[in-house]
Design an enzyme around this catalytic site. Sequence first.
Site, PDB file in Angstrom:
ATOM      1  N   ALA A  73     -16.869  -1.058   2.349  1.00 18.25           N
ATOM      2  CA  ALA A  73     -16.461  -2.323   2.949  1.00 18.25           C
ATOM      3  C   ALA A  73     -15.265  -2.066   3.877  1.00 18.25           C
ATOM      4  O   ALA A  73     -14.641  -1.003   3.815  1.00 18.25           O
ATOM      5  CB  ALA A  73     -16.077  -3.310   1.848  1.00 18.25           C
ATOM      6  N   GLN A  75     -12.337  -3.094   3.739  1.00 15.27           N
ATOM      7  CA  GLN A  75     -11.144  -2.759   2.954  1.00 15.27           C
ATOM      8  C   GLN A  75     -11.454  -1.772   1.825  1.00 15.27           C
ATOM      9  O   GLN A  75     -10.839  -1.805   0.760  1.00 15.27           O
ATOM     10  CB  GLN A  75     -10.515  -4.040   2.399  1.00 15.27           C
ATOM     11  N   SER A  76     -12.383  -0.862   2.064  1.00  9.60           N
ATOM     12  CA  SER A  76     -12.756   0.106   1.039  1.00  9.60           C
ATOM     13  C   SER A  76     -11.622   1.084   0.722  1.00  9.60           C
ATOM     14  O   SER A  76     -11.085   1.747   1.606  1.00  9.60           O
ATOM     15  CB  SER A  76     -13.963   0.906   1.543  1.00  9.60           C
ATOM     16  N   ASN A  77     -11.309   1.179  -0.560  1.00 12.59           N
ATOM     17  CA  ASN A  77     -10.347   2.197  -1.004  1.00 12.59           C
ATOM     18  C   ASN A  77     -10.992   3.579  -0.987  1.00 12.59           C
ATOM     19  O   ASN A  77     -10.321   4.584  -0.784  1.00 12.59           O
ATOM     20  CB  ASN A  77      -9.878   1.884  -2.430  1.00 12.59           C
TER      21      ASN A  77
END
Length: 331
Positions: A73, A75-77
């Site tokens: 996504a 905001q993928s970590n």
Amino acid sequence: MLLDKFPRVPLAHLPTPLEYLPRLSAELGGPRIYVKRDDCTGLATGGNKTRKLEFSMAAALEEGADTIVTVGAVQSNHVRQAAAAACKLGLRCEVLLEHRVTDPSIYYTDSGNVLLDRIFGANLREYPADTDFDAAMDDVAEEVRAAGGKPYIIPGGASNPVGALGYVNCVIEMLGQFEEQNLDVGHIVTATGSAGTQGGLVVGLKALESAIPLLGIGVSIPRDEQEEKVYALARETADFIGKPGCVAREDVVANCDYVGPGYGMRTDSMNEAVLMLARSEGLLFDPVYSGKALAGMIDLVRKGELGDGDIVFLHTGGAAALFAYADQLQL
Ligand SMILES: *Cc1c(COP(=O)(O)O)cnc(C)c1O
């Protein structure tokens, strides 16, 4: 011994600390609560993907890859940690970013993890939510090959049997810490999404014959689907490490009552949990994963549903995403 035959490249600061949370435990008035600090794995603000990437990146290097292709996504970590790991190992990083949140703010589209991806120089390509990402990643890999590169595809969250080894490894580490610190663990609780964390943990616990119950708290899909996803990956991972059949269906338990309106969407209980841990223990949790899992754990402790044994909450990290939710958190 369990993992000796698998290549692994050191990326994480291990072991991560296991810390008692006296003020939270007192505030909730239930069992003793501990936090396993996988938010402190050390790579680019840390998080659970770093443990998985130790194995995924080693596999890529072993195949002679020069470019990582992965997905997440906006905001993928995972993408942030993969982008950082690629830099550290001298690899290029091609990223497929999925737009999973409707009406995102400028914080969401430009701050938090995605800002860090850009700092690491990852090549970001943006896709709508209904994309077939397996096919899209194959296309990007083909493009890399056509340009003379050697791609290696890491699935979302590094959640395949290779990545899940990172959480088999975490179990080995935690069981040693429980013994050293004399814990009588009633439950391990963790956020569960793409399933590699819970899948690896359940395989590790079963392969090492631990009877500690593991509870995943879901952040996206309903319970049945989440449990099936974890179970499928756990079975594959068990085969991969030579312990076929060690995990039974009933070993996989997920509670998906704290998702709210959907993946990445704020909930009041997440907001409360993030502020409670910040203000009682000085700890940062994230809005998408660990904050919702924490909200679930807090609610279940309040209802007395987790019993009296020590609780170990595996902190999977993600605080970099807090900045992306600057307009969503009520402080
Ligand atoms: C990816 C992620 C999770 C979920 O782990 P999975 O292995 O995808 O289930 C939990 N917390 C954070 C902060 C994450 O980035």
